[in-house]
Write a protein that holds these residues in place. Structure first.
Motif, PDB file in Angstrom:
ATOM      1  N   THR A  78       6.047  -4.173   6.413  1.00  0.00           N
ATOM      2  CA  THR A  78       6.070  -4.132   5.662  1.00  0.00           C
ATOM      3  C   THR A  78       7.367  -4.869   4.419  1.00  0.00           C
ATOM      4  O   THR A  78       7.843  -4.558   4.266  1.00  0.00           O
ATOM      5  N   VAL A  79       6.299  -4.061   3.037  1.00  0.00           N
ATOM      6  CA  VAL A  79       7.242  -4.859   1.945  1.00  0.00           C
ATOM      7  C   VAL A  79       7.334  -3.914   0.920  1.00  0.00           C
ATOM      8  O   VAL A  79       6.710  -2.449   0.947  1.00  0.00           O
ATOM      9  N   TYR A  80       9.116  -3.326   0.887  1.00  0.00           N
ATOM     10  CA  TYR A  80       9.304  -2.452  -0.466  1.00  0.00           C
ATOM     11  C   TYR A  80       9.578  -2.059  -1.510  1.00  0.00           C
ATOM     12  O   TYR A  80       9.900  -4.211  -2.175  1.00  0.00           O
ATOM     13  N   LEU A  81       9.244  -1.708  -3.080  1.00  0.00           N
ATOM     14  CA  LEU A  81       9.305  -1.961  -3.700  1.00  0.00           C
ATOM     15  C   LEU A  81      10.626  -0.911  -4.494  1.00  0.00           C
ATOM     16  O   LEU A  81       9.798   0.515  -4.766  1.00  0.00           O
ATOM     17  N   GLN A  82      11.477  -0.762  -4.500  1.00  0.00           N
ATOM     18  CA  GLN A  82      12.526   0.235  -4.822  1.00  0.00           C
ATOM     19  C   GLN A  82      12.302  -0.104  -6.375  1.00  0.00           C
ATOM     20  O   GLN A  82      12.838  -0.485  -7.358  1.00  0.00           O
ATOM     21  N   MET A  83      12.072   1.507  -7.301  1.00  0.00           N
ATOM     22  CA  MET A  83      11.862   1.528  -8.280  1.00  0.00           C
ATOM     23  C   MET A  83      12.663   2.334  -9.036  1.00  0.00           C
ATOM     24  O   MET A  83      12.864   3.891  -8.709  1.00  0.00           O
ATOM     25  N   ASN A  84      13.526   2.525  -9.712  1.00  0.00           N
ATOM     26  CA  ASN A  84      15.077   3.053 -10.448  1.00  0.00           C
ATOM     27  C   ASN A  84      14.686   3.444 -12.352  1.00  0.00           C
ATOM     28  O   ASN A  84      14.095   2.710 -12.425  1.00  0.00           O
ATOM     29  N   SER A  85      15.514   3.810 -12.463  1.00  0.00           N
ATOM     30  CA  SER A  85      15.866   3.790 -14.231  1.00  0.00           C
ATOM     31  C   SER A  85      13.764   3.620 -14.203  1.00  0.00           C
ATOM     32  O   SER A  85      14.069   3.375 -15.353  1.00  0.00           O
ATOM     33  N   LEU A  86      13.164   4.461 -13.860  1.00  0.00           N
ATOM     34  CA  LEU A  86      11.895   4.853 -14.872  1.00  0.00           C
ATOM     35  C   LEU A  86      11.480   5.245 -15.755  1.00  0.00           C
ATOM     36  O   LEU A  86      11.939   6.397 -16.183  1.00  0.00           O
ATOM     37  N   LYS A  87      10.503   4.439 -16.647  1.00  0.00           N
ATOM     38  CA  LYS A  87      10.537   4.953 -17.725  1.00  0.00           C
ATOM     39  C   LYS A  87       8.723   5.188 -17.741  1.00  0.00           C
ATOM     40  O   LYS A  87       7.950   4.564 -16.718  1.00  0.00           O
ATOM     41  N   PRO A  88       8.184   6.348 -18.180  1.00  0.00           N
ATOM     42  CA  PRO A  88       7.157   6.135 -18.622  1.00  0.00           C
ATOM     43  C   PRO A  88       6.093   4.873 -19.082  1.00  0.00           C
ATOM     44  O   PRO A  88       4.624   4.847 -18.513  1.00  0.00           O
ATOM     45  N   ASP A  89       6.883   3.733 -19.799  1.00  0.00           N
ATOM     46  CA  ASP A  89       5.345   2.582 -19.256  1.00  0.00           C
ATOM     47  C   ASP A  89       5.629   2.135 -18.519  1.00  0.00           C
ATOM     48  O   ASP A  89       4.650   1.404 -17.838  1.00  0.00           O
ATOM     49  N   ASP A  90       5.981   2.571 -16.872  1.00  0.00           N
ATOM     50  CA  ASP A  90       6.425   2.274 -16.620  1.00  0.00           C
ATOM     51  C   ASP A  90       4.474   3.188 -15.449  1.00  0.00           C
ATOM     52  O   ASP A  90       4.899   2.683 -13.651  1.00  0.00           O
ATOM     53  N   THR A  91       4.652   3.595 -15.709  1.00  0.00           N
ATOM     54  CA  THR A  91       3.148   4.290 -15.509  1.00  0.00           C
ATOM     55  C   THR A  91       1.394   3.603 -15.109  1.00  0.00           C
ATOM     56  O   THR A  91       1.782   2.413 -16.042  1.00  0.00           O
ATOM     57  N   GLY A  92       1.516   3.653 -14.403  1.00  0.00           N
ATOM     58  CA  GLY A  92       0.105   2.700 -13.625  1.00  0.00           C
ATOM     59  C   GLY A  92      -0.232   2.697 -12.481  1.00  0.00           C
ATOM     60  O   GLY A  92       0.391   3.459 -11.660  1.00  0.00           O
ATOM     61  N   VAL A  93      -1.549   2.116 -11.812  1.00  0.00           N
ATOM     62  CA  VAL A  93      -1.598   1.948 -10.533  1.00  0.00           C
ATOM     63  C   VAL A  93      -0.944   1.059 -10.244  1.00  0.00           C
ATOM     64  O   VAL A  93      -1.069  -0.157 -10.524  1.00  0.00           O
ATOM     65  N   TYR A  94      -0.109   0.680  -9.036  1.00  0.00           N
ATOM     66  CA  TYR A  94       0.342  -0.034  -8.814  1.00  0.00           C
ATOM     67  C   TYR A  94      -0.537  -0.945  -6.736  1.00  0.00           C
ATOM     68  O   TYR A  94      -0.492   0.128  -6.004  1.00  0.00           O
ATOM     69  N   TYR A  95      -0.114  -2.278  -7.625  1.00  0.00           N
ATOM     70  CA  TYR A  95      -0.569  -2.420  -6.276  1.00  0.00           C
ATOM     71  C   TYR A  95       0.062  -3.551  -5.248  1.00  0.00           C
ATOM     72  O   TYR A  95       0.580  -4.098  -6.108  1.00  0.00           O
ATOM     73  N   CYS A  96       0.257  -3.726  -3.806  1.00  0.00           N
ATOM     74  CA  CYS A  96       0.110  -5.103  -3.165  1.00  0.00           C
ATOM     75  C   CYS A  96      -0.216  -5.782  -2.992  1.00  0.00           C
ATOM     76  O   CYS A  96      -2.015  -6.053  -2.797  1.00  0.00           O
ATOM     77  N   ALA A  97      -0.478  -7.583  -2.639  1.00  0.00           N
ATOM     78  CA  ALA A  97      -1.738  -8.188  -2.177  1.00  0.00           C
ATOM     79  C   ALA A  97      -0.495  -9.234  -1.744  1.00  0.00           C
ATOM     80  O   ALA A  97       0.265  -9.169  -2.179  1.00  0.00           O
ATOM     81  N   ALA A  98      -1.266 -10.176  -0.557  1.00  0.00           N
ATOM     82  CA  ALA A  98      -1.086 -10.718  -0.215  1.00  0.00           C
ATOM     83  C   ALA A  98      -1.476 -12.427  -0.663  1.00  0.00           C
ATOM     84  O   ALA A  98      -3.261 -12.356  -0.786  1.00  0.00           O
ATOM     85  N   GLY A  99      -0.263 -13.000  -0.616  1.00  0.00           N
ATOM     86  CA  GLY A  99      -1.297 -15.038  -1.396  1.00  0.00           C
ATOM     87  C   GLY A  99       0.091 -16.193  -0.752  1.00  0.00           C
ATOM     88  O   GLY A  99       0.664 -15.735   0.408  1.00  0.00           O
ATOM     89  N   VAL A 100      -0.385 -16.752  -1.238  1.00  0.00           N
ATOM     90  CA  VAL A 100       0.259 -17.915  -1.033  1.00  0.00           C
ATOM     91  C   VAL A 100       1.632 -18.446  -1.472  1.00  0.00           C
ATOM     92  O   VAL A 100       2.243 -19.413  -0.838  1.00  0.00           O
ATOM     93  N   ASN A 101       1.998 -18.316  -2.391  1.00  0.00           N
ATOM     94  CA  ASN A 101       2.935 -18.154  -3.423  1.00  0.00           C
ATOM     95  C   ASN A 101       3.002 -17.055  -4.781  1.00  0.00           C
ATOM     96  O   ASN A 101       2.162 -16.865  -4.726  1.00  0.00           O
ATOM     97  N   CYS A 102       3.852 -17.070  -4.821  1.00  0.00           N
ATOM     98  CA  CYS A 102       4.370 -16.257  -6.601  1.00  0.00           C
ATOM     99  C   CYS A 102       4.054 -17.056  -7.684  1.00  0.00           C
ATOM    100  O   CYS A 102       3.462 -18.109  -7.452  1.00  0.00           O
TER     101      CYS A 102
END
Length: 121
Positions: A78-102
């Motif tokens: 499992t990978v987590y994304l803790q999101m604090n102090s959220l803003k309206p601009d953070d609205t959207g569909v959030y996807y996770c993806a697996a890859g070879v590098n950032c």
């Protein structure tokens, strides 16, 4: 084969918090860099955060630095994304993806189906 599943999205008021999870049931999760991306209505998909396979390196979109924290527990696949102090601009569909590098989205070959995050009063 990886099958990524996101969870934890929802409706939250500005200033609130959410924790997203990205989980895989396979045995190779810990071999992959995991990224979080988001797509707002009418906009392209953008990278939000990324963590390397052992968690030794992380990266963040400038607009979320200091508010979001990415972490991983390879024992739980499992990978987590803790999101604090959220803003309206953070609205959207959030996807996770697996890859070879950032980095560019082209590095990521396997994607989840996404979870909706809505920040609104």
């Amino acid at each position: 084969q990886l099958q990524l599943v996101e969870s934890g999205g929802g409706l939250v008021q500005p200033g609130g918090s959410l924790r997203l999870s990205c989980t895989d049931s396979g045995s190779t999760f810990n071999l992959h860099t995991i990224g979080w991306f988001r797509q707002a209505p009418g906009k392209g998909r953008e990278g939000v955060s990324c963590i390397t396979r052992r968690g030794s390196s992380t990266d963040y979109l400038d607009s979320v630095k200091g508010r979001f924290i990415i972490s991983r527990d390879n024992a739980k696949n499992t990978v987590y994304l803790q999101m604090n102090s959220l803003k309206p601009d953070d609205t959207g569909v959030y996807y996770c993806a697996a890859g070879v590098n950032c980095g560019t989205q082209a590095y990521f070959a396997t994607w989840g189906q996404g979870t909706q995050v809505t920040v609104s009063s």
